[in-house]
Each structure stands twice: as structure tokens, then as C-alpha cells.
Design a protein around this motif. Sequence first.
Motif, PDB file in Angstrom:
ATOM      1  N   MET A   1      -1.715   9.238   2.134  1.00  0.00           N
ATOM      2  CA  MET A   1      -2.347   8.395   3.145  1.00  0.00           C
ATOM      3  C   MET A   1      -3.077   9.267   4.153  1.00  0.00           C
ATOM      4  SD  MET A   1      -0.448   6.141   6.028  1.00  0.00           S
ATOM      5  CE  MET A   1       0.551   5.385   4.785  1.00  0.00           C
ATOM      6  N   THR A   6      -5.384   2.881   7.957  1.00  0.00           N
ATOM      7  CA  THR A   6      -4.160   2.134   8.212  1.00  0.00           C
ATOM      8  C   THR A   6      -3.887   1.205   7.045  1.00  0.00           C
ATOM      9  OG1 THR A   6      -4.537   2.202  10.593  1.00  0.00           O
ATOM     10  CG2 THR A   6      -2.996   0.561   9.792  1.00  0.00           C
ATOM     11  N   ALA A   7      -2.733   1.358   6.426  1.00  0.00           N
ATOM     12  CA  ALA A   7      -2.375   0.523   5.287  1.00  0.00           C
ATOM     13  C   ALA A   7      -1.901  -0.847   5.755  1.00  0.00           C
ATOM     14  CB  ALA A   7      -1.268   1.201   4.480  1.00  0.00           C
ATOM     15  N   ALA A   9       0.705  -3.388   6.189  1.00  0.00           N
ATOM     16  CA  ALA A   9       2.158  -3.206   6.274  1.00  0.00           C
ATOM     17  C   ALA A   9       2.895  -4.032   5.225  1.00  0.00           C
ATOM     18  CB  ALA A   9       2.651  -3.568   7.672  1.00  0.00           C
ATOM     19  N   GLU A  11       1.961  -4.520   2.232  1.00  0.00           N
ATOM     20  CA  GLU A  11       1.803  -3.890   0.929  1.00  0.00           C
ATOM     21  C   GLU A  11       2.348  -2.459   0.894  1.00  0.00           C
ATOM     22  OE1 GLU A  11      -2.320  -4.053   0.022  1.00  0.00           O
ATOM     23  OE2 GLU A  11      -2.406  -6.246  -0.040  1.00  0.00           O
ATOM     24  N   PHE A  12       2.648  -1.902   2.051  1.00  0.00           N
ATOM     25  CA  PHE A  12       3.083  -0.516   2.148  1.00  0.00           C
ATOM     26  C   PHE A  12       4.442  -0.354   1.480  1.00  0.00           C
ATOM     27  CE2 PHE A  12       5.000   2.982   4.809  1.00  0.00           C
ATOM     28  CZ  PHE A  12       4.230   4.000   4.277  1.00  0.00           C
ATOM     29  N   LEU A  46      11.803   1.900   3.537  1.00  0.00           N
ATOM     30  CA  LEU A  46      10.654   2.596   4.129  1.00  0.00           C
ATOM     31  C   LEU A  46      11.110   3.827   4.903  1.00  0.00           C
ATOM     32  CD1 LEU A  46       8.238  -0.220   5.397  1.00  0.00           C
ATOM     33  CD2 LEU A  46       8.168   1.087   3.261  1.00  0.00           C
ATOM     34  N   ASN A  64       1.825  10.706   1.073  1.00  0.00           N
ATOM     35  CA  ASN A  64       1.346  10.125   2.326  1.00  0.00           C
ATOM     36  C   ASN A  64       1.482  11.122   3.467  1.00  0.00           C
ATOM     37  OD1 ASN A  64       0.972   7.498   1.140  1.00  0.00           O
ATOM     38  ND2 ASN A  64       3.187   7.210   1.264  1.00  0.00           N
ATOM     39  N   TYR A  66       1.656  11.762   7.603  1.00  0.00           N
ATOM     40  CA  TYR A  66       2.016  11.091   8.845  1.00  0.00           C
ATOM     41  C   TYR A  66       1.812  12.031  10.029  1.00  0.00           C
ATOM     42  CZ  TYR A  66       4.811   8.278   5.544  1.00  0.00           C
ATOM     43  OH  TYR A  66       5.247   7.516   4.491  1.00  0.00           O
ATOM     44  N   ALA A 388       3.266   2.238   8.289  1.00  0.00           N
ATOM     45  CA  ALA A 388       2.124   1.808   7.481  1.00  0.00           C
ATOM     46  C   ALA A 388       0.820   2.391   8.010  1.00  0.00           C
ATOM     47  CB  ALA A 388       2.040   0.284   7.454  1.00  0.00           C
TER      48      ALA A 388
END
Length: 447
Positions: A1, A6-7, A9, A11-12, A46, A64, A66, A388
Motif C-alpha cells: 500500500m 487510502t484503501a 476500509a 475491503e481492507f 487487522l 503494505n 504504513y 486502511a
Amino acid sequence: MNTEHTADADEFALPLSRQANERLHDLIPGGAHTYAKGDDQYPQDLAPVISHGRGAHVWDIEGNRYIEYGSGLRSVSLGHAHPRVTEAVRREIGRGSNFVRPSIVEVEAAERFLATVPTAEMVKFAKNGSDATTAAVRLARAATGRQRVALCADHPFFSVDDWFIGTTPMSAGIPASTNELTVAFPYGDLAATEELLDRHEGEIACLILEAATHTEPPPGYLAGLRDLADRHGCVLIFDEMITGFRWSEAGAQGLYGVVPDLSTFGKALGNGFAVSALAGRRDLMERGGLRHTGERVFLLSTTHGAETHSLAAAMAVQTTYVEEGVTARLHALGERLAAGVREAAAGMGVGEHVVVRGRASNLVFATLDGDGRPSQQYRTLFLRRLLAGGVLAPSFVVSSALDESDIEHTVDVVAQACAVYRKALDAGDPTPWLAGRPVKPVFRRLA
């Protein structure tokens, strides 16, 4: 990511991390070596499992990326793989890390530490904070001949050892007789502390507290504690695990100008490498040494306490803090982040529900329900949206590796999370936005 994206949330998902967490639980009690890193602290399924980190960013095993806050439970204040620290570590590893006699690095590290924290006269290094705080308590008991320990009830953690854990909801396995020897006093209330000392006159060996946490000490409070400790003959101990370096290079004692008898440091001291320190007055510390005629105190004796590479990391950290003004940068970054989050929350109508607290270098946030009460459900909603959006933030504790774009992106993601938070408040129930069980407090009686 990519953190610029921004994904959704809803579907994350983290299927690889979910599988890895199952493996962790199969092999490691709690699925982590620190309870605060447990997957119960994150929304269901998550909890990212980390692959690596650099600077202010970490990558999970899914790939991903962060922006990370509270790095290493506040220990990585310079950012991951800081070049000055890693180079110092590499240099020492190539020379050997542990010998049958002290290394010259131990002298150099002690000299560097005591120059950085000049209110202390001697220091002894260890590997974790609990060893240092328990050694301080043992030393206070030996010096005073008293058994009771008085700790600040408003501070969340001091040690994994029985004298503290017995006071928490996770007291299983600790004898009641041990628990009876620990009493508590409220932060900021000198009258209540004096009443406690009067009630147990001649019994309390020490007062142990963090000099500050999410609130600043009231005017005169620390000096008042210093006076109470002197008048009642007990040892004053500052736990500087968090305040060390983040408040000032010399800790809270350096900032507020009140000198404890003993203090303990860790976390930021090694920038992720395992090193802690017990420091204090020479006459007390020498009781754990050989240059006295009294009864010996088994103060600290650890096989790996003076590993040369960890001490080299600590020296590099201290040099970096002083030469690069790291503490000031942490405060500046925290002030920018706090202002942005507060503005975003207010703009979405949740300024009284998503609340940023604490000193700028050590920010935490509270998630409050419609009645203004702390809510694990709303915390779950908030964390889910942050994850997300590429923000890993159990707190908003900054590292000096963050830059302006990191702060801007964080504030943007917070704003989007706050929009959903507002919807949940209006609905009167955040459950539809949780997608599973809420996050849980660390200290609880049942799993």
C-alpha cells in the motif's frame, strides 16, 4: 500500500498477517512477546505482522506500507535503522559483544550517560525496564530497611515483577502477602500522599512514579514529593522509561529541575536495541558495589546487560539527540500533528470525541462515545480506518524520522476516519463499522 493511497476500509484485509498471527499464537503465549503488541489490541483480523521498517515507515508481510507511530512501544524515537545507530552497532559487533570481564565500552557508555544525565552520579546498565525498576525498589528497601513500596496509581506500568503486577487485574500467581506490600498514591495530590506516608509511618521504602505522562505535573508537585520523601525517610524514584530523552536529553528530572534519588531509563535510550539503565546517588548505588563495608545488595547482574553493541547504540543515540536537537524536533512534529488531528476532528464534528492528549513528544488519543466515556468500540472503528489509510497508530507518539508529508497524510486519514466516527455517533451504535470484536485493554482478568 502506498501511503498516498487510502484503501476502502470495508475491503481492507490482511490474509497473510492473519495466518502469521495464528502461527504466533500456536508457538508464543499471547501471540507476541509484549502484551501491548498483541493482536487483541487491533481490530479483528487487522493486526499487521511486520516485515521490516525504515525511518518512520514499516511494511507488513503483505507488502503494505504504513506510517508508524509509537514505534517499538516508544523505543524507536529516531526512526528504524537509523544510520548513525546501526553503524555504531556494526562496528562493535565486529569486535565481539560479550566477554568474561568488562569491556572498555562499559566505561565509555557510563561516562556518556552520566554526562547526558548529570543529576545522576552512578549508572548500571541492563536489558529491560523491569529489571531496572525492580533493582531500584530492591535498593530502596535495603537502604531504608523497610518493605512497603508506594507507587503512583495513575501510571499504567512499572514492571513485570510481582511487586507491581500484583496490583493489576492480571495478578494470578502472585501471593497475597506480596500484594499487601505495595500501596498506591494519586498523581498530583500531595495531601493524599502525605496521608499515606503518615498512615504507614516508617514502613514505606520508596515513592516510585513517572514525573509526567499525559499531564504535566502541577506547579510545585515534584518539589513537594521530594520534600515528603526527605521528611519521611524514603527513596524517591523517577521512572524515566518514557520521559527519558522525549522530555529532555536528561529526562523529566532535567526538564523540571527536581532530582530523584534513583531513576530508570530505557526505551529511547537504545533506539530499538535492548538497553536500560538504573542511575542515581552514589551512596545508594554503591550499596550494590564493592567499595563499602555494609551488607551487600544484589543490585543488577545480567549476562547480557553490557553487550557492547547495545551500549554503542545508546552512545550513538545520546550523541544524535544532543548534536541534532532531536527532542526539540519531536516536540515540533508532535505539535504539528496534534493541531492537525484536532482540526480534522473538529471539522467532522467529533472534536469532543477524538481527543489528543499529552506532551507533544508523547501524544496519545482518546476515543469517546456519545456520552463522553472512553470506548473500546469507537477505538476499534478509528483504528480500522487508520490502518486502511496506511497509518499504524496505537498512539500518536512521533519519531524524528517523520516528515511533513507523513503528518499531512496522517491528518487526511484521520479526517476520513472522523467522518465515519460521526456517522456512528449519529446512529448511536458503532457496531456496524467494526467488522468483528472490539479491541481489548491489556490489563484484564480473563483472556
